[in-house]
Design a protein around this motif. Structure first.
Motif, PDB file in Angstrom:
ATOM      1  N   ARG A   6      36.803  59.297  36.125  1.00  0.00           N
ATOM      2  CA  ARG A   6      36.836  58.253  37.156  1.00  0.00           C
ATOM      3  C   ARG A   6      35.430  57.801  37.530  1.00  0.00           C
ATOM      4  O   ARG A   6      35.189  56.616  37.772  1.00  0.00           O
ATOM      5  CB  ARG A   6      37.583  58.748  38.386  1.00  0.00           C
ATOM      6  N   LEU A   7      34.496  58.730  37.569  1.00  0.00           N
ATOM      7  CA  LEU A   7      33.114  58.377  37.883  1.00  0.00           C
ATOM      8  C   LEU A   7      32.529  57.467  36.804  1.00  0.00           C
ATOM      9  O   LEU A   7      31.884  56.454  37.106  1.00  0.00           O
ATOM     10  CB  LEU A   7      32.262  59.644  38.029  1.00  0.00           C
ATOM     11  N   ILE A   8      32.779  57.800  35.562  1.00  0.00           N
ATOM     12  CA  ILE A   8      32.275  56.975  34.457  1.00  0.00           C
ATOM     13  C   ILE A   8      32.889  55.576  34.510  1.00  0.00           C
ATOM     14  O   ILE A   8      32.185  54.569  34.359  1.00  0.00           O
ATOM     15  CB  ILE A   8      32.538  57.672  33.111  1.00  0.00           C
ATOM     16  N   VAL A   9      34.183  55.500  34.748  1.00  0.00           N
ATOM     17  CA  VAL A   9      34.851  54.200  34.847  1.00  0.00           C
ATOM     18  C   VAL A   9      34.279  53.390  36.016  1.00  0.00           C
ATOM     19  O   VAL A   9      34.054  52.182  35.897  1.00  0.00           O
ATOM     20  CB  VAL A   9      36.383  54.368  34.961  1.00  0.00           C
ATOM     21  N   TYR A  10      34.009  54.062  37.141  1.00  0.00           N
ATOM     22  CA  TYR A  10      33.389  53.381  38.279  1.00  0.00           C
ATOM     23  C   TYR A  10      32.045  52.771  37.874  1.00  0.00           C
ATOM     24  O   TYR A  10      31.773  51.599  38.168  1.00  0.00           O
ATOM     25  CB  TYR A  10      33.186  54.355  39.452  1.00  0.00           C
ATOM     26  N   TYR A  11      31.201  53.557  37.218  1.00  0.00           N
ATOM     27  CA  TYR A  11      29.889  53.044  36.812  1.00  0.00           C
ATOM     28  C   TYR A  11      30.018  51.892  35.835  1.00  0.00           C
ATOM     29  O   TYR A  11      29.310  50.887  35.956  1.00  0.00           O
ATOM     30  CB  TYR A  11      29.013  54.158  36.228  1.00  0.00           C
ATOM     31  N   ILE A  12      30.913  52.006  34.902  1.00  0.00           N
ATOM     32  CA  ILE A  12      31.089  50.930  33.920  1.00  0.00           C
ATOM     33  C   ILE A  12      31.562  49.652  34.613  1.00  0.00           C
ATOM     34  O   ILE A  12      30.991  48.576  34.402  1.00  0.00           O
ATOM     35  CB  ILE A  12      32.062  51.366  32.806  1.00  0.00           C
ATOM     36  N   ASN A  13      32.577  49.758  35.441  1.00  0.00           N
ATOM     37  CA  ASN A  13      33.122  48.575  36.114  1.00  0.00           C
ATOM     38  C   ASN A  13      32.131  47.953  37.083  1.00  0.00           C
ATOM     39  O   ASN A  13      31.969  46.727  37.128  1.00  0.00           O
ATOM     40  CB  ASN A  13      34.426  48.925  36.846  1.00  0.00           C
ATOM     41  N   THR A  14      31.445  48.789  37.862  1.00  0.00           N
ATOM     42  CA  THR A  14      30.488  48.258  38.841  1.00  0.00           C
ATOM     43  C   THR A  14      29.276  47.665  38.142  1.00  0.00           C
ATOM     44  O   THR A  14      28.754  46.628  38.563  1.00  0.00           O
ATOM     45  CB  THR A  14      30.088  49.348  39.851  1.00  0.00           C
ATOM     46  N   ALA A  15      28.837  48.286  37.064  1.00  0.00           N
ATOM     47  CA  ALA A  15      27.724  47.718  36.288  1.00  0.00           C
ATOM     48  C   ALA A  15      28.111  46.351  35.745  1.00  0.00           C
ATOM     49  O   ALA A  15      27.309  45.408  35.790  1.00  0.00           O
ATOM     50  CB  ALA A  15      27.328  48.653  35.155  1.00  0.00           C
ATOM     51  N   ASN A  16      29.323  46.216  35.242  1.00  0.00           N
ATOM     52  CA  ASN A  16      29.775  44.916  34.739  1.00  0.00           C
ATOM     53  C   ASN A  16      29.796  43.874  35.847  1.00  0.00           C
ATOM     54  O   ASN A  16      29.431  42.714  35.622  1.00  0.00           O
ATOM     55  CB  ASN A  16      31.154  45.033  34.088  1.00  0.00           C
ATOM     56  N   GLU A  17      30.207  44.273  37.052  1.00  0.00           N
ATOM     57  CA  GLU A  17      30.187  43.361  38.196  1.00  0.00           C
ATOM     58  C   GLU A  17      28.748  42.925  38.504  1.00  0.00           C
ATOM     59  O   GLU A  17      28.482  41.752  38.736  1.00  0.00           O
ATOM     60  CB  GLU A  17      30.789  44.029  39.427  1.00  0.00           C
ATOM     61  N   ALA A  18      27.821  43.889  38.516  1.00  0.00           N
ATOM     62  CA  ALA A  18      26.423  43.573  38.820  1.00  0.00           C
ATOM     63  C   ALA A  18      25.807  42.704  37.727  1.00  0.00           C
ATOM     64  O   ALA A  18      25.093  41.735  38.019  1.00  0.00           O
ATOM     65  CB  ALA A  18      25.626  44.867  38.986  1.00  0.00           C
ATOM     66  N   ILE A  19      26.083  43.029  36.490  1.00  0.00           N
ATOM     67  CA  ILE A  19      25.521  42.292  35.360  1.00  0.00           C
ATOM     68  C   ILE A  19      25.976  40.841  35.361  1.00  0.00           C
ATOM     69  O   ILE A  19      25.223  39.941  34.976  1.00  0.00           O
ATOM     70  CB  ILE A  19      25.876  43.016  34.041  1.00  0.00           C
ATOM     71  N   ALA A  20      27.183  40.598  35.833  1.00  0.00           N
ATOM     72  CA  ALA A  20      27.691  39.224  35.888  1.00  0.00           C
ATOM     73  C   ALA A  20      26.802  38.327  36.747  1.00  0.00           C
ATOM     74  O   ALA A  20      26.724  37.122  36.518  1.00  0.00           O
ATOM     75  CB  ALA A  20      29.122  39.220  36.413  1.00  0.00           C
ATOM     76  N   HIS A  21      26.114  38.900  37.727  1.00  0.00           N
ATOM     77  CA  HIS A  21      25.217  38.119  38.580  1.00  0.00           C
ATOM     78  C   HIS A  21      23.917  37.755  37.871  1.00  0.00           C
ATOM     79  O   HIS A  21      23.173  36.911  38.359  1.00  0.00           O
ATOM     80  CB  HIS A  21      24.878  38.911  39.854  1.00  0.00           C
ATOM     81  N   LEU A  22      23.626  38.410  36.757  1.00  0.00           N
ATOM     82  CA  LEU A  22      22.364  38.160  36.061  1.00  0.00           C
ATOM     83  C   LEU A  22      22.473  37.024  35.057  1.00  0.00           C
ATOM     84  O   LEU A  22      21.472  36.565  34.536  1.00  0.00           O
ATOM     85  CB  LEU A  22      21.896  39.439  35.353  1.00  0.00           C
ATOM     86  N   ALA A  23      23.688  36.594  34.758  1.00  0.00           N
ATOM     87  CA  ALA A  23      23.919  35.493  33.823  1.00  0.00           C
ATOM     88  C   ALA A  23      24.571  34.355  34.600  1.00  0.00           C
ATOM     89  O   ALA A  23      25.797  34.301  34.711  1.00  0.00           O
ATOM     90  CB  ALA A  23      24.801  35.955  32.674  1.00  0.00           C
ATOM     91  N   PRO A  24      23.792  33.452  35.170  1.00  0.00           N
ATOM     92  CA  PRO A  24      24.331  32.419  36.060  1.00  0.00           C
ATOM     93  C   PRO A  24      25.462  31.585  35.455  1.00  0.00           C
ATOM     94  O   PRO A  24      26.361  31.165  36.162  1.00  0.00           O
ATOM     95  CB  PRO A  24      23.114  31.537  36.359  1.00  0.00           C
ATOM     96  N   ALA A  25      25.452  31.372  34.166  1.00  0.00           N
ATOM     97  CA  ALA A  25      26.493  30.545  33.547  1.00  0.00           C
ATOM     98  C   ALA A  25      27.866  31.201  33.632  1.00  0.00           C
ATOM     99  O   ALA A  25      28.887  30.514  33.598  1.00  0.00           O
ATOM    100  CB  ALA A  25      26.139  30.260  32.089  1.00  0.00           C
ATOM    101  N   THR A  26      27.914  32.522  33.743  1.00  0.00           N
ATOM    102  CA  THR A  26      29.195  33.222  33.781  1.00  0.00           C
ATOM    103  C   THR A  26      29.567  33.668  35.186  1.00  0.00           C
ATOM    104  O   THR A  26      30.610  34.257  35.383  1.00  0.00           O
ATOM    105  CB  THR A  26      29.163  34.467  32.866  1.00  0.00           C
ATOM    106  N   TYR A  27      28.735  33.375  36.158  1.00  0.00           N
ATOM    107  CA  TYR A  27      28.952  33.856  37.518  1.00  0.00           C
ATOM    108  C   TYR A  27      30.060  33.064  38.211  1.00  0.00           C
ATOM    109  O   TYR A  27      30.079  31.849  38.194  1.00  0.00           O
ATOM    110  CB  TYR A  27      27.648  33.749  38.320  1.00  0.00           C
ATOM    111  N   HIS A  28      30.966  33.766  38.828  1.00  0.00           N
ATOM    112  CA  HIS A  28      32.023  33.160  39.642  1.00  0.00           C
ATOM    113  C   HIS A  28      32.173  34.034  40.887  1.00  0.00           C
ATOM    114  O   HIS A  28      32.700  35.141  40.799  1.00  0.00           O
ATOM    115  CB  HIS A  28      33.341  33.100  38.868  1.00  0.00           C
TER     116      HIS A  28
END
Length: 147
Positions: free
Chosen positions: A3-25
Motif C-alpha cells: 500500500r505504501l508503494i502504491v501511495y508513492y506511485i499514485n501521488t508521484a503521478n499526481e505531482a508529475i502531472a503538474h510539471l507538464a502543463p499540456a497535460t494538466y487538468h
C-alpha cells in the motif's frame, strides 16, 4: 509495504502531472499547483528513488523513474536521473517490455544531452527511435527524435 508503494506511485503521478502543463487538468489532481507538487517531490524524492530502485522487475517501479524525467531536468538531478532511468531500462529489458525500453532510452538521451554526453545521447536515442519504429508508436518516435 504494498500500500505504501502504491501511495508513492499514485501521488508521484499526481505531482508529475503538474510539471507538464499540456497535460494538466486541475479537476483531476490532488495538488493545489505546481509549487506544491514540486515541494512534495522534493521532500519525498529519497523515498521515490528507493521505490524506483526496488530490485523486483515490475513495470510500476520502472514507471516511477520514467515519470520523473521532467523533475530531474527541473531540479538538475541529472546524475540521479541517469542512474534511475538506467535501472528502469534494465527492468524493461528483463520484462521484455519494448515500449518501456524505448521510453527509458529516449529519456536517457535527453538526460545525456543535458549532461553534455553527446555520444551516449546519440547512441541511446538511435536505439529508442529504432524500437519506436518497430512497435509503431508515432508519439514516442517523435519524442525520441526530438531528444
Amino acid at each position: 509495504m504494498g500500500r505504501l508503494i502504491v501511495y508513492y506511485i499514485n501521488t508521484a503521478n499526481e505531482a508529475i502531472a503538474h510539471l507538464a502543463p499540456a497535460t494538466y487538468h486541475p479537476a483531476k489532481h490532488a495538488f493545489a499547483g505546481r509549487a506544491e507538487a514540486l515541494a512534495w517531490l522534493d521532500s519525498e524524492y529519497p523515498n521515490l528513488a528507493a521505490v524506483a530502485l526496488l530490485p523486483t522487475p515490475a513495470a510500476m517501479f520502472a514507471d516511477v523513474a520514467l515519470g520523473l524525467w521532467r523533475y530531474f531536468e527541473l531540479r538538475w538531478r541529472i546524475n540521479d536521473g541517469i542512474m534511475l532511468t538506467d535501472h528502469a531500462l534494465t527492468m524493461a529489458r528483463q520484462l521484455g517490455d519494448r515500449k518501456r525500453e524505448a521510453r527509458a532510452q529516449s529519456n536517457l538521451a535527453g538526460l545525456f544531452r543535458q549532461a553534455r554526453m553527446f555520444d551516449a545521447a546519440l547512441a541511446v536515442g538511435r536505439e529508442a527511435v529504432a524500437i519506436y519504429r518497430s512497435v509503431g508508436d508515432q508519439e514516442g518516435l517523435g519524442i525520441a527524435l526530438n531528444n
